[in-house]
Design a protein around this motif. Structure first.
Motif, PDB file in Angstrom:
ATOM      1  N   GLY A 247      21.716  12.228   1.119  1.00 49.59           N
ATOM      2  CA  GLY A 247      21.879  12.818   2.441  1.00 49.59           C
ATOM      3  C   GLY A 247      20.891  13.918   2.756  1.00 49.59           C
ATOM      4  N   LYS A 248      19.749  13.934   2.110  1.00 50.17           N
ATOM      5  CA  LYS A 248      18.748  14.966   2.349  1.00 50.17           C
ATOM      6  C   LYS A 248      17.581  14.390   3.150  1.00 50.17           C
ATOM      7  N   ALA A 249      17.001  15.222   4.004  1.00 51.25           N
ATOM      8  CA  ALA A 249      15.825  14.792   4.769  1.00 51.25           C
ATOM      9  C   ALA A 249      14.669  14.542   3.805  1.00 51.25           C
ATOM     10  N   SER A 250      13.993  13.427   3.997  1.00 48.25           N
ATOM     11  CA  SER A 250      12.924  13.045   3.087  1.00 48.25           C
ATOM     12  C   SER A 250      11.604  13.684   3.491  1.00 48.25           C
ATOM     13  N   THR A 251      10.916  14.274   2.500  1.00 46.25           N
ATOM     14  CA  THR A 251       9.541  14.716   2.704  1.00 46.25           C
ATOM     15  C   THR A 251       8.655  13.479   2.724  1.00 46.25           C
ATOM     16  N   PRO A 252       7.632  13.438   3.588  1.00 44.18           N
ATOM     17  CA  PRO A 252       6.749  12.262   3.598  1.00 44.18           C
ATOM     18  C   PRO A 252       6.231  11.942   2.199  1.00 44.18           C
ATOM     19  N   GLY A 253       6.407  10.692   1.792  1.00 41.84           N
ATOM     20  CA  GLY A 253       5.968  10.264   0.474  1.00 41.84           C
ATOM     21  C   GLY A 253       6.964  10.515  -0.628  1.00 41.84           C
ATOM     22  N   GLN A 254       8.134  11.130  -0.300  1.00 44.03           N
ATOM     23  CA  GLN A 254       9.140  11.421  -1.316  1.00 44.03           C
ATOM     24  C   GLN A 254      10.513  10.991  -0.828  1.00 44.03           C
ATOM     25  N   VAL A 255      11.377  10.641  -1.782  1.00 44.51           N
ATOM     26  CA  VAL A 255      12.787  10.371  -1.497  1.00 44.51           C
ATOM     27  C   VAL A 255      13.619  11.102  -2.536  1.00 44.51           C
ATOM     28  N   ALA A 256      14.874  11.387  -2.181  1.00 44.50           N
ATOM     29  CA  ALA A 256      15.746  12.146  -3.089  1.00 44.50           C
ATOM     30  C   ALA A 256      16.423  11.261  -4.122  1.00 44.50           C
ATOM     31  N   SER A 257      16.547   9.967  -3.850  1.00 46.51           N
ATOM     32  CA  SER A 257      17.178   9.032  -4.784  1.00 46.51           C
ATOM     33  C   SER A 257      16.640   7.640  -4.490  1.00 46.51           C
ATOM     34  N   ILE A 258      16.954   6.698  -5.375  1.00 47.51           N
ATOM     35  CA  ILE A 258      16.503   5.316  -5.150  1.00 47.51           C
ATOM     36  C   ILE A 258      17.575   4.619  -4.313  1.00 47.51           C
ATOM     37  N   ASN A 259      17.732   5.132  -3.093  1.00 51.39           N
ATOM     38  CA  ASN A 259      18.644   4.524  -2.133  1.00 51.39           C
ATOM     39  C   ASN A 259      17.843   3.531  -1.306  1.00 51.39           C
ATOM     40  N   LEU A 260      18.243   2.279  -1.343  1.00 46.62           N
ATOM     41  CA  LEU A 260      17.413   1.225  -0.754  1.00 46.62           C
ATOM     42  C   LEU A 260      17.297   1.359   0.759  1.00 46.62           C
ATOM     43  N   ALA A 261      18.341   1.829   1.428  1.00 48.90           N
ATOM     44  CA  ALA A 261      18.254   2.030   2.874  1.00 48.90           C
ATOM     45  C   ALA A 261      17.254   3.137   3.207  1.00 48.90           C
ATOM     46  N   ASP A 262      17.275   4.233   2.432  1.00 44.69           N
ATOM     47  CA  ASP A 262      16.317   5.321   2.663  1.00 44.69           C
ATOM     48  C   ASP A 262      14.896   4.860   2.389  1.00 44.69           C
ATOM     49  N   ILE A 263      14.716   4.063   1.339  1.00 43.09           N
ATOM     50  CA  ILE A 263      13.369   3.580   1.011  1.00 43.09           C
ATOM     51  C   ILE A 263      12.881   2.608   2.077  1.00 43.09           C
ATOM     52  N   SER A 264      13.772   1.745   2.556  1.00 44.63           N
ATOM     53  CA  SER A 264      13.407   0.810   3.615  1.00 44.63           C
ATOM     54  C   SER A 264      12.943   1.562   4.857  1.00 44.63           C
ATOM     55  N   ALA A 265      13.644   2.644   5.216  1.00 45.30           N
ATOM     56  CA  ALA A 265      13.242   3.448   6.378  1.00 45.30           C
ATOM     57  C   ALA A 265      11.903   4.132   6.122  1.00 45.30           C
ATOM     58  N   ALA A 266      11.662   4.555   4.872  1.00 46.78           N
ATOM     59  CA  ALA A 266      10.425   5.266   4.552  1.00 46.78           C
ATOM     60  C   ALA A 266       9.204   4.359   4.616  1.00 46.78           C
ATOM     61  N   ILE A 267       9.365   3.091   4.184  1.00 45.24           N
ATOM     62  CA  ILE A 267       8.213   2.184   4.189  1.00 45.24           C
ATOM     63  C   ILE A 267       8.154   1.328   5.453  1.00 45.24           C
TER      64      ILE A 267
ATOM     65  N   GLU B  50       0.811  -1.217   0.000  1.00 39.87           N
ATOM     66  CA  GLU B  50       0.000   0.000   0.000  1.00 39.87           C
ATOM     67  C   GLU B  50       0.846   1.269   0.000  1.00 39.87           C
ATOM     68  N   GLN B  51       2.096   1.172   0.396  1.00 35.56           N
ATOM     69  CA  GLN B  51       2.925   2.378   0.466  1.00 35.56           C
ATOM     70  C   GLN B  51       3.181   2.947  -0.926  1.00 35.56           C
ATOM     71  N   ARG B  52       3.263   4.283  -0.990  1.00 35.88           N
ATOM     72  CA  ARG B  52       3.557   4.967  -2.250  1.00 35.88           C
ATOM     73  C   ARG B  52       4.702   5.929  -2.011  1.00 35.88           C
ATOM     74  N   LEU B  53       5.673   5.929  -2.897  1.00 31.59           N
ATOM     75  CA  LEU B  53       6.796   6.849  -2.828  1.00 31.59           C
ATOM     76  C   LEU B  53       7.072   7.401  -4.213  1.00 31.59           C
ATOM     77  N   VAL B  54       7.569   8.628  -4.270  1.00 27.77           N
ATOM     78  CA  VAL B  54       8.053   9.185  -5.529  1.00 27.77           C
ATOM     79  C   VAL B  54       9.480   9.676  -5.315  1.00 27.77           C
ATOM     80  N   VAL B  55      10.292   9.576  -6.369  1.00 27.25           N
ATOM     81  CA  VAL B  55      11.653  10.112  -6.358  1.00 27.25           C
ATOM     82  C   VAL B  55      11.605  11.448  -7.081  1.00 27.25           C
ATOM     83  N   ARG B  56      11.906  12.512  -6.389  1.00 26.86           N
ATOM     84  CA  ARG B  56      11.780  13.848  -6.982  1.00 26.86           C
ATOM     85  C   ARG B  56      13.002  14.195  -7.832  1.00 26.86           C
TER      86      ARG B  56
END
Length: 264
Positions: free
Chosen positions: A153-173, A82-88
């Motif tokens: 190395g940027k703080a993620s806005t809810p629902g967004q990530v700065a790159s397809i970094n798997l550790a950042d995405i894992s933390a987001a979901i 159900e989670q949704r993310l976009v890479v800006r």
């Protein structure tokens, strides 16, 4: 001229020329390594991109995907989360937008799927358009595996990530993900209502100017020593001209413009 070289001023200049030569050598290798990396990338694309898809679970694991396996054509059957993310900040044909990510559960593990690209909203990067959800229920997909990107190395806005970094995405979901992600080729079911992401096109295989830059750096390696040589000659000639009784050097002939009919 040799006696002049061993003065403090010219020895310092020689040191600077040597440092420049070493720096140009390493900068040339840096550019050439970038060229070789793109050559190797193209070889991986040629080997994997058009091959028959293989099971995703035989390629991806919890550990990072080996670079040699990148662009392997895979298939998997599972369900989207159900989670949704976009890479800006992703650009396609000069237009800035987002790449849409979704977690995909297969055999108890989660792989990140890049579903494609959407254009940026009219109100800027914070105004993410409504995106059609991925197909519900059991889905079979095909795509290509990629190595995860470096974190910006940027703080993620809810629902967004700065790159397809798997550790950042894992933390987001809030769940662990496999050690690579999948660029979607196709799903086996239609998506829901909303803006449907455009599937990403074929990978860029351009080599860029890195090889030419490498040769340019290497060609400048002797530049400092050449300038020193001419500088020493000029200084020697000036000292010889200053000696008593030194013959005057012949003046250089002046250039004379020849009159022609166009001046008439």
């Amino acid at each position: 001229m040799l006696r002049r070289v061993f003065t403090l001023r010219w020895l310092g200049t020689l040191l600077l020329a040597a440092l420049w030569s070493v720096a140009a050598y390493h900068l040339g290798h840096w550019q050439y390594d970038r060229h070789l990396a793109k050559v190797e990338r193209n070889e991986r694309i040629d080997a994997h991109y058009g091959a028959a898809p293989v099971p995703l679970t035989g390629v991806l694991a919890a550990t990072p995907l080996p670079l040699a396996a990148e662009w392997t054509h895979v298939t998997a059957t599972g369900t989207y989360g159900e989670q949704r993310l976009v890479v800006r900040g992703r650009t396609v044909d000069g237009e800035v937008g987002y790449e849409v990510l979704a977690p995909f559960r297969v055999d108890g593990a989660i792989v990140v799927v890049d579903r494609g690209w959407i254009s940026q909203g009219q109100r800027g990067a914070s105004d993410v358009p409504v995106v059609a959800p991925p197909p519900a229920g059991e889905v079979t997909l095909t795509g290509w595996v990629r190595v995860g990107e470096q974190s910006r190395g940027k703080a993620s806005t809810p629902g967004q990530v700065a790159s397809i970094n798997l550790a950042d995405i894992s933390a987001a979901i809030g769940e662990p993900v496999l050690g690579g992600y999948v660029i979607l080729e196709r799903d086996s079911a239609p998506a829901g209502v909303g803006l449907t992401p455009t599937v990403l096109g074929k990978p860029d295989k351009g080599l860029g100017p890195h090889q030419a830059y490498a040769y340019q750096w290497w060609m400048t390696m002797p530049l400092g020593f050449v300038l020193i040589y001419y500088g020493l000659r000029r200084e020697r000639d000036a000292d010889e001209d200053a000696l008593p009784g030194a013959p005057a050097r012949p003046a250089k002939p002046k250039k004379v413009r020849i009159w022609d009919e166009e001046d008439a």
